[in-house]
Motif scaffolding. Structure first.
Motif, PDB file in Angstrom:
ATOM      1  N   LYS A  84       8.666   4.320   7.076  1.00  0.00           N
ATOM      2  CA  LYS A  84       7.555   4.864   6.318  1.00  0.00           C
ATOM      3  C   LYS A  84       6.288   4.655   7.141  1.00  0.00           C
ATOM      4  N   HIS A  85       5.357   5.594   7.066  1.00  0.00           N
ATOM      5  CA  HIS A  85       4.089   5.499   7.813  1.00  0.00           C
ATOM      6  C   HIS A  85       3.266   4.307   7.307  1.00  0.00           C
ATOM      7  N   ILE A  86       2.713   3.529   8.243  1.00  0.00           N
ATOM      8  CA  ILE A  86       1.833   2.406   7.883  1.00  0.00           C
ATOM      9  C   ILE A  86       0.398   2.888   8.047  1.00  0.00           C
ATOM     10  N   SER A  87      -0.387   2.806   6.974  1.00  0.00           N
ATOM     11  CA  SER A  87      -1.759   3.333   7.008  1.00  0.00           C
ATOM     12  C   SER A  87      -2.665   2.460   7.868  1.00  0.00           C
ATOM     13  N   LEU A  88      -3.750   3.055   8.328  1.00  0.00           N
ATOM     14  CA  LEU A  88      -4.730   2.301   9.113  1.00  0.00           C
ATOM     15  C   LEU A  88      -5.374   1.190   8.284  1.00  0.00           C
ATOM     16  N   ARG A  89      -5.523   1.408   6.992  1.00  0.00           N
ATOM     17  CA  ARG A  89      -6.079   0.396   6.093  1.00  0.00           C
ATOM     18  C   ARG A  89      -5.177  -0.844   6.081  1.00  0.00           C
TER      19      ARG A  89
END
Length: 122
Positions: free
Chosen positions: A4-9
């Motif tokens: 799953k994509h890990i957000s920059l936040r």
């Protein structure tokens, strides 16, 4: 299997945790709480002196330490550099003015009247 994509936040919160918190402290806080612990300090060039908001001019600092540094180091330093710059520009302006247009130098000796001597009556 793809991740799953890990957000920059989330990545930013993780980086802040690595810098300032232990694992147990970080586990007890949410991402938003972690992000509220930090202010971004403009260093080495202060924002007031034209420092950019780019990644190479920002340093993460805990809020209490950043407030103290701003009050005790940054603001007085900026004020001093402004005073020195103003004094230097005034000096250059006076020096570059033609000699006949310069104001006369004040005397180093103060103005003080000498006491008058009274003649002795004979």
């Amino acid at each position: 299997m793809t991740r799953k994509h890990i957000s920059l936040r989330t990545k930013l919160a993780a980086a802040i945790c690595q810098l300032f918190l232990t694992h147990d402290e970080a586990a007890a806080l949410s991402e938003d709480q972690v992000l509220l612990l930090v202010h971004w300090d403009h260093y080495p060039i202060p924002h007031a002196e034209g420092g950019s908001d780019s990644h190479f001019n920002l340093v993460a600092a805990l809020v209490p330490g950043h407030k103290e540094k701003t009050a005790k180091i940054d603001i007085p330093g900026i004020a001093k550099r402004k005073r020195i710059t103003k004094a230097h520009k005034d000096f250059q302006r006076r020096l570059l003015a033609p000699k006949d247009q310069r104001p006369p130098k004040p005397s180093r000796w103060g103005k003080r009247p000498f006491p008058s001597r009274k003649k002795a009556k004979t």
